[in-house]
Design a protein around this motif. Structure first.
Motif, mmCIF file in Angstrom:
data_model
loop_
_atom_site.group_PDB
_atom_site.id
_atom_site.type_symbol
_atom_site.label_atom_id
_atom_site.label_comp_id
_atom_site.label_asym_id
_atom_site.label_seq_id
_atom_site.Cartn_x
_atom_site.Cartn_y
_atom_site.Cartn_z
ATOM 1 N N ILE A 102 0.874 -1.175 0.000
ATOM 2 C CA ILE A 102 0.000 0.000 0.000
ATOM 3 C C ILE A 102 0.909 1.223 0.000
ATOM 4 O O ILE A 102 2.054 1.160 0.452
ATOM 5 N N PHE A 103 0.404 2.300 -0.542
ATOM 6 C CA PHE A 103 1.101 3.576 -0.514
ATOM 7 C C PHE A 103 0.276 4.526 0.336
ATOM 8 O O PHE A 103 -0.950 4.567 0.206
ATOM 9 N N VAL A 104 0.951 5.283 1.190
ATOM 10 C CA VAL A 104 0.250 6.248 2.030
ATOM 11 C C VAL A 104 0.907 7.607 1.844
ATOM 12 O O VAL A 104 2.116 7.759 2.082
ATOM 13 N N GLN A 105 0.114 8.577 1.371
ATOM 14 C CA GLN A 105 0.578 9.948 1.309
ATOM 15 C C GLN A 105 0.322 10.562 2.680
ATOM 16 O O GLN A 105 -0.746 10.362 3.269
ATOM 17 N N ILE A 106 1.291 11.306 3.177
ATOM 18 C CA ILE A 106 1.241 11.809 4.547
ATOM 19 C C ILE A 106 1.449 13.318 4.556
ATOM 20 O O ILE A 106 2.438 13.811 4.006
ATOM 21 N N LYS A 107 0.514 14.013 5.182
ATOM 22 C CA LYS A 107 0.632 15.458 5.385
ATOM 23 C C LYS A 107 1.083 15.661 6.825
ATOM 24 O O LYS A 107 0.492 15.112 7.752
#
Length: 84
Positions: free
Chosen positions: A4-9
């Motif tokens: 899975i890929f998780v974009q993180i702010k």
């Protein structure tokens, strides 16, 4: 295993701290990249088959100090180009 890929702010000025903390504490993390745009980081995680993605993101990724928001991308197949 599945990726899975998780974009993180992250909170302002915290993206490198967040990346280091995840690299040190989340064994499922394969790669972490700093990015431009709406999100600060892009993480690639490998989860065991049957592992709950939502629970993983909430309990392991979002729980890291300095994380403000995440966007998760579930993958299905991986493709690669010719090898040199």
């Amino acid at each position: 295993m599945r990726a899975i890929f998780v974009q993180i702010k992250c909170e302002m000025g915290r993206s490198y701290q967040v990346a280091r903390e995840m690299a040190d504490t989340i064994e499922e993390l394969s790669e972490m990249h700093s990015t431009s745009g709406q999100y600060d980081l892009l993480g690639k995680f490998y989860l065991e088959d049957g592992q709950d993605i939502g629970l993983f993101v909430v309990e392991r990724v979002q729980a890291v100090a300095g994380v403000k928001d995440t966007y998760t991308i579930q993958t299905f197949n991986a493709f690669s180009g010719p090898k040199a």
